[in-house]
Every structure is written in structure tokens, then in C-alpha cells.
Design a protein around this motif. Structure first.
Motif, short mmCIF file in Angstrom:
data_model
loop_
_atom_site.label_atom_id
_atom_site.label_comp_id
_atom_site.label_asym_id
_atom_site.label_seq_id
_atom_site.Cartn_x
_atom_site.Cartn_y
_atom_site.Cartn_z
N UNK A 138 25.28 9.71 3.70
CA UNK A 138 26.42 10.44 3.37
C UNK A 138 27.19 10.02 2.48
N UNK A 139 27.76 10.55 1.49
CA UNK A 139 28.59 10.14 0.39
C UNK A 139 30.02 10.76 0.65
N UNK A 140 30.24 11.40 1.82
CA UNK A 140 31.65 11.66 2.21
C UNK A 140 31.81 11.71 3.73
N UNK A 141 31.60 10.78 4.30
CA UNK A 141 31.75 10.41 5.83
C UNK A 141 32.87 10.36 6.16
N UNK A 142 33.20 11.05 7.30
CA UNK A 142 34.54 11.32 7.89
C UNK A 142 35.50 12.00 7.06
N UNK A 143 34.97 12.73 6.11
CA UNK A 143 35.80 13.47 5.10
C UNK A 143 36.84 12.60 4.28
N UNK A 144 36.83 11.48 4.24
CA UNK A 144 37.39 10.69 3.32
C UNK A 144 36.70 9.82 2.21
N UNK A 145 35.60 10.31 1.93
CA UNK A 145 34.52 9.93 0.82
C UNK A 145 34.06 8.43 1.21
N UNK A 146 34.27 8.02 2.38
CA UNK A 146 33.40 6.79 2.89
C UNK A 146 32.05 7.14 2.80
N UNK A 147 31.11 6.21 2.52
CA UNK A 147 29.62 6.28 2.30
C UNK A 147 28.67 5.47 3.13
N UNK A 148 27.65 5.90 3.62
CA UNK A 148 26.67 5.03 4.30
C UNK A 148 25.40 5.53 3.89
N UNK A 149 24.41 4.64 3.98
CA UNK A 149 22.97 4.88 3.99
C UNK A 149 22.24 4.02 4.70
N UNK A 150 21.03 4.25 5.35
CA UNK A 150 20.30 3.39 6.13
C UNK A 150 18.79 4.08 5.98
N UNK A 151 17.93 3.31 6.19
CA UNK A 151 16.45 3.76 6.43
C UNK A 151 15.48 2.69 5.87
N UNK A 152 14.30 3.23 5.64
CA UNK A 152 13.19 2.14 5.07
C UNK A 152 12.18 2.99 4.60
N UNK A 153 11.22 2.14 3.99
CA UNK A 153 9.90 2.74 3.62
C UNK A 153 8.91 1.50 4.05
N UNK A 154 7.65 2.00 4.32
CA UNK A 154 6.47 1.13 4.09
C UNK A 154 5.25 1.63 3.68
N UNK A 155 4.27 0.48 3.63
CA UNK A 155 2.84 0.88 3.19
C UNK A 155 1.93 -0.04 4.12
N UNK A 156 0.72 -0.01 3.70
CA UNK A 156 -0.16 -0.83 4.37
C UNK A 156 0.23 -2.28 4.27
N UNK A 157 1.06 -2.87 3.18
CA UNK A 157 1.29 -4.16 2.88
C UNK A 157 2.71 -4.52 2.95
N UNK A 158 3.50 -3.60 2.79
CA UNK A 158 4.91 -3.97 2.59
C UNK A 158 5.72 -3.20 3.52
N UNK A 159 7.02 -3.61 3.73
CA UNK A 159 7.97 -2.85 4.55
C UNK A 159 9.27 -3.06 3.94
N UNK A 160 10.45 -2.32 3.84
CA UNK A 160 11.68 -2.43 3.47
C UNK A 160 12.67 -1.71 4.31
N UNK A 161 13.84 -2.44 4.86
CA UNK A 161 14.50 -1.52 5.50
C UNK A 161 15.97 -1.91 5.30
N UNK A 162 17.01 -1.07 5.05
CA UNK A 162 18.39 -1.41 4.52
C UNK A 162 19.32 -0.65 5.32
N UNK A 163 20.57 -1.02 5.39
CA UNK A 163 21.81 -0.30 6.11
C UNK A 163 23.06 -0.88 5.12
N UNK A 164 23.77 0.29 4.70
CA UNK A 164 24.85 -0.02 4.21
C UNK A 164 26.06 0.91 4.53
N UNK A 165 27.49 0.35 4.46
CA UNK A 165 28.48 1.38 4.69
C UNK A 165 29.60 0.65 3.60
N UNK A 166 30.20 1.76 2.91
CA UNK A 166 31.12 1.31 1.99
C UNK A 166 32.56 2.66 2.09
#
Length: 437
Positions: A138-166
Motif C-alpha cells: 500500500x503506497x498510501x496507507x492511512x491516507x497520508x502516503x505512508x507505505x508498507x509492503x510484505x510478502x514472500x516467494x518460494x521455489x523448490x530450493x529457495x525462500x525469501x520473505x520481507x516486510x517494510x514500513x515507510x
């Protein structure tokens, strides 16, 4: 898939003809639609009226335009107001006008809001491997242009997860960001000849905190601290002393300046920045002098409409220099703003740039489709399995591609390009999502 010389040449000729002819057949930009009523040019602006705001709070956007209060209508630049709104990245269908009131003039700003909450499920299959994941942002969180992103992706041999708030820095307030990530993967490192020199298994995690402040209307400074750690094992077929497990602590300072200009087709930017970083390694076999590493990066970019509104020239250059840099912090071609080198290429010293043009071809209800072409050069320390930075290499070549600037979703651009490394005689393909936090 192998592309023959004839196919490449035919494709290049088609692109050139397509880029030159299409702009003359697509729709023209009508410009800002102002109020048809009579407004005295000497009237003072006594009020600002916003319409079309749904998620965005007026208390966030209004202070950015209160500088126009008590100014004469004739002194106000509508183009500057449009540029400021476009720079926010969350508005579309912008209209700026004036109306006459008994007390003076009213500045009227009408917008449509882009979709800013975006769930992105995805799945890919290539070279016998399957990868899937989900990112929510969300690039306009709370209606004041705060940003957050979270999630991840995976395959048979790899995994990556991340979370950010700005939270972005305001005119009179500090901004900050908090980020954490975890990954398990099997990185590979290539040299400029596109040969795999190193493969290893890695498990790592990181956390960081940044504090930013605007020091002028167009300038910003930022300080960041981060901690990270990784556990790495080289593969038997690629032994190397470069792979190490360690714990890192880093501190960085950065400064940037930028100025935007919107002409109805492009939001063009002129800017520059520099960043310095100090890193300390713990729990490592490195010598005392190599426990402390230093790094510096810089960039500059220029975009300007030329000849007509839907055509602009652009140039950019950037570089990274490191001393005793940990392998996990080596940089790729993106640090020099080039796509000439393999995506798995890594180095601790690289400088490069590009110059070219971009032309808007079509405007649809969902966005603007453009084509671009540029020429790139890069100098970099090559990577070898025995030592990093053994020799300096030079590469150059042309790039061409297309971008889609989305107007309904707060996703600035999608881009696809093909680049020919003339020095090394291979092609590089790229797909990029133009969004950053």
C-alpha cells in the motif's frame, strides 16, 4: 531460444520504424482544463478547494499548496501545481483551475485517486524451475502516503520473505522506515563473460532502520543503521575462500536532490545523490584490517522534453566503490544504471552510465505506452574465483525497449528491454517494475 542475425536486424529495423511513425497517429494531450468563468488575474487566492479525494486525507495534501494563499492568480503556475500532484504518485485525471468568490479567488484542484492497495500473487516457470509468491503493498496507507509492503516467494530450493514500513519526511517533520527480511537461497556469481565462477548456499536475515529529513524543498538527508547475518557454504564444485559466514553491523549517510517537471506526457526528473557506508564484520575469520569495510555510491540523472512534449532526452550515470567489501554486499550492473552485464555479475567497484531518448506512443485509459533507446558504457572490476577486483573491464552497447506508465494503479512503470553487449558479444534481456521504497 536462439535469434539469428537476420531476425535481430529485421527486429531492429521494425522498432526504428515503429517508434518514428506511431507518435503521429496517437491522441494529443489536451492540457489542463481551467474554469470557464471569469477570474480577475489580480485577485488574491483566499481559499483552496479539493475534489475527488477519497482515501487521501485533505490534512495531508492541503499544506503542500497553502503557499499559494494570498498570491495573485497571475502569479500562480498551474504547471507547477500539476507537477507537485504528479510527483505524489497517487493521483490521476488532475485538473487545476480558479473560480471567483466575493472575497477573492479560489484555487480549485480536482483529482482521481489511483489504486494504492495492491496484492500481487505471481508464479513463474523457467529452466525447469517453478517459483510462486505473494506481495501485498500500500503506497498510501492511512491516507497520508505512508507505505508498507510484505510478502514472500518460494521455489523448490529457495525462500525469501520481507516486510517494510515507510513514513516519508515532511516539510517540517522527520521520516523513517523499518525493514526486515529473511532468505534461503543458492546464489551464483558470474563474470563479465557470463561464466559462472561461484555458487554457494546461503541462509541470511537482516533488519534496518532509517531516519530522513528534508533540508530544503528539493533536498533530503538520510541516516541508516542495519544488522544482518548469513550462514554460507560453498558447493563442492565451486570451492572458494570468498564465501564466509558472518554477522554485520552497518551505518550509512546519504544526501539527495531532485527537481521534477510535468508537461502532460512525462514526469521528468533532474537529480543527484551520494551515499557513504561503514560496515563492521563480527564472528569472521577476516583479518583485523578487513573487519572494517567502506563503501560509497553516487548517481546523477537528467530527463528533459525535447522538440515536442511526447519526446524527451535522458542521461544518467552512477557508480559504487568499496574497500574490503563482504561478498554479500557486492554490487551489480544496476549500481551503474546499466543492463549490459549479466544479472548475476557482482563487483565492489563499478562506474557507468547511459544516454538516449524516450517517446510516448499511445495513451490509453489505463496508462501511457512509450518506447525508449539508449547507449550504455560501464567500467567494472571483474570477478574471479580466486580474487575479486583482479582486472578492470570495459563494456558498451545499445539498448531498446518499451515502458507502460500505469495511470489507474500506483505502480509507476513496467518496462521490458533488450541490450546488446558489443564488447562481450551477447544479449541481455530485462524486465523491471518501476517502484521503490
Amino acid at each position: 531460444m536462439k535469434i539469428t542475425f537476420f531476425e535481430k536486424r529485421t527486429f531492429a529495423c521494425f522498432l526504428c520504424a515503429f517508434f518514428l511513425i506511431v507518435p503521429f497517429f496517437s491522441e494529443n494531450y489536451d492540457g489542463t482544463q481551467n474554469d470557464d468563468g471569469f477570474v480577475e488575474l489580480d485577485a488574491l487566492i483566499v481559499d483552496i478547494l479539493f475534489s475527488g479525494l477519497k482515501k487521501t486525507k485533505e490534512s495531508y495534501i492541503r499544506p503542500k499548496f497553502e503557499q499559494y494563499l494570498n498570491q495573485k492568480v497571475s502569479e500562480v503556475s498551474v504547471q507547477k501545481i500539476e507537477t507537485a500532484l504528479q510527483t505524489e504518485g497517487i493521483f490521476d485525471n488532475i485538473q487545476v483551475g480558479f473560480s471567483q468568490t466575493e472575497r477573492g479567488a479560489c484555487l480549485e484542484i480536482s483529482v482521481s485517486e489511483k489504486i494504492t492497495f495492491i496484492p500481487l500473487p505471481f508464479a513463474t516457470y523457467s529452466s525447469g524451475g517453478f517459483m510462486a509468491g505473494l506481495m501485498v503493498m500500500d503506497t498510501n496507507a492511512f491516507g497520508v502516503k505512508d507505505s508498507f509492503v510484505f510478502g514472500g516467494f518460494a521455489s523448490a530450493t529457495t525462500f525469501t520473505g520481507m516486510a517494510l514500513f515507510k513514513k516519508p519526511a515532511g516539510e517540517k517533520s522527520f521520516g523513517y522506515s523499518v525493514m526486515g527480511s529473511f532468505s534461503k537461497n543458492a546464489p551464483e556469481i558470474k563474470n563479465t563473460d557470463d561464466d559462472i565462477l561461484l555458487e554457494y548456499k546461503d541462509i541470511g536475515g537482516s533488519a534496518s532502520f532509517s531516519l530522513s529529513r528534508k533540508i530544503a524543498e528539493k533536498q533530503e538527508v538520510k541516516a541508516s543503521v542495519s544488522i544482518s547475518g548469513n550462514s554460507a557454504d560453498e558447493k563442492a564444485s565451486f570451492p572458494s575462500s570468498l564465501v564466509e559466514s558472518a554477522f554485520f553491523g552497518s551505518f550509512s549517510l546519504s544526501w539527495s536532490i531532485s527537481e521534477n517537471d510535468y508537461n502532460g506526457w512525462f514526469l521528468s526528473t533532474i537529480g543527484a545523490g551520494i551515499s557513504v557506508e561503514q560496515t563492521v564484520r563480527f564472528y569472521t575469520d577476516a583479518s583485523e584490517s578487513e573487519r572494517f569495510s567502506r563503501g560509497a555510491s553516487l548517481y546523477a540523472h537528467f530527463q528533459k522534453p525535447f522538440l515536442f512534449d511526447r519526446f524527451r532526452v535522458q542521461a544518467q550515470g552512477a557508480g559504487f566503490w568499496g574497500k574490503h567489501t563482504p561478498l554479500s554486499r557486492f554490487q551489480g550492473g544496476g549500481s551503474a544504471r546499466v543492463s549490459l552485464l549479466p544479472s548475476a555479475f557482482k563487483t565492489e567497484r563499478i562506474f557507468g552510465g547511459q544516454a538516449g531518448f524516450e517517446c510516448a506512443l499511445f495513451r490509453f485509459s489505463f496508462g501511457t505506452f512509450t518506447a525508449y533507446a539508449d547507449y550504455q558504457i560501464v567500467f567494472a572490476d571483474d570477478f574471479t574465483s580466486e580474487n575479486a577486483g583482479e582486472k578492470l573491464v570495459f563494456s558498451h552497447g545499445p539498448e531498446a525497449g518499451a515502458r507502460l506508465y500505469l495511470s489507474k494503479i500506483a505502480f509507476p512503470a513496467l518496462a521490458f528491454g533488450i541490450c546488446r553487449n558489443i564488447t562481450k558479444e551477447y544479449y541481455q534481456y530485462s524486465f523491471a517494475v518501476g517502484i521503490s521504497f
